[in-house]
Design an enzyme around this catalytic site. Sequence first.
Site, PDB file in Angstrom:
ATOM      1  N   HIS A 155     167.395  36.121 -59.574  1.00 48.72           N
ATOM      2  CA  HIS A 155     168.601  36.947 -59.436  1.00 48.72           C
ATOM      3  C   HIS A 155     169.442  36.462 -58.260  1.00 48.72           C
ATOM      4  CE1 HIS A 155     170.918  40.791 -59.492  1.00 48.72           C
ATOM      5  NE2 HIS A 155     170.972  40.578 -58.182  1.00 48.72           N
ATOM      6  N   GLU A 156     168.812  36.172 -57.132  1.00 49.77           N
ATOM      7  CA  GLU A 156     169.554  35.697 -55.961  1.00 49.77           C
ATOM      8  C   GLU A 156     170.130  34.302 -56.193  1.00 49.77           C
ATOM      9  OE1 GLU A 156     170.276  37.745 -53.585  1.00 49.77           O
ATOM     10  OE2 GLU A 156     169.057  39.269 -54.563  1.00 49.77           O
TER      11      GLU A 156
END
Length: 380
Positions: A155-156
């Site tokens: 996600h990051e």
Amino acid sequence: MPLSPDRRLQFRIGGALTLVIAVNGALLAVLAWIASRALSASGRSVSIELGLPLSIGAVLLGAVGLVATQARYGSRTAVSGLELEPVDGDGTRNVGSRVRRLAAQADVPAPTVAVADRSEPGCLTVGRQRSPTIVLTTGLLEKLDDDELEAALAHEVAHVANRDLPVVTAVAAAVAIGDRLLEREGLLRRILENTVMIAFVTGIGVIVFAIPILVLGVCYLLLSAVARAVLGANAIVLGLFSRAREYAADRGASRLTGNPAALASALETLDDGSRPRRDARIHASATLGIVPQPLGLENATEDGEESWVERFLSPVSLERIGEPTLFDRAVTAVGGWLRKRLVAPTAAAVRRLLGWRPSTHPPTEARVDRLRALERRRRE
């Protein structure tokens, strides 16, 4: 499988960036006007005459420079209270190698990784677009299983691939400014309330404290107006791209890992609703995090300790001394009815209004539902 930037998100980011520049330009213009009025009132004159076009250009140039500075250094405010330990090599649970592999899949520069020794689970990306840093907490490393950790890191990395870091960092800097203004507003309000209470209790203090109360009241109104203006501007900016930003990163992480269910499970674990929130919806670190949970160090008043205002200006009791008369009982009864029917609801409404904060993330339930739908389509 390289991740290309989400086009719809890029349009929203462009609009948000334009608004951030406009807000900073308006702030600079107001400050310049106040400075010129102050100089005129003091008998000094400003001989610079740029004309309207050049004045607007100068303000816009200053606003662009200010936003560029916020984008470069703004994320420091989100992690200013954390002691970060850089990860060399693979690190605990191979987080370093996981991030490098995910970055290679997404075809983006590999972010560095740092760990903060905090019990609450959380992760966020800070720094510049070309040299980002993914910050993890020890609580996250302890709480997530391997698949969930992989999904959270993906996600990051997806945020880096979507190139949303500069604008969200600039917004986080503005959010930090709003945080500080709101804290000062609350402190000033408590000082004003206690000053008014002391004035009424002492009787003659109404005259003695009249000017301080007036000054404090004017200062509070001005500070509150500025704080609410910053809050409103942040709400509009966050509304333009915050939801799209998180949904795009969720989709990107699902593509990188091929496991939307793992990210859904990670979100549910990280945002379980059992931890107390301190204005989590707009705190600077919450703006950058995977879920709206702040990671910055809390102030003493937020840890349950009394502030200096509470220690030296504690609420003054207005209880009467001696046996209450019939008139006293009647006044007490009427006062109780008024407090219950009028004062309490009004006070609650005011507290809700003053406590309102815009959301930095879409609801976790909505994100989980979308990820579950992606998982179902993947299995079909």
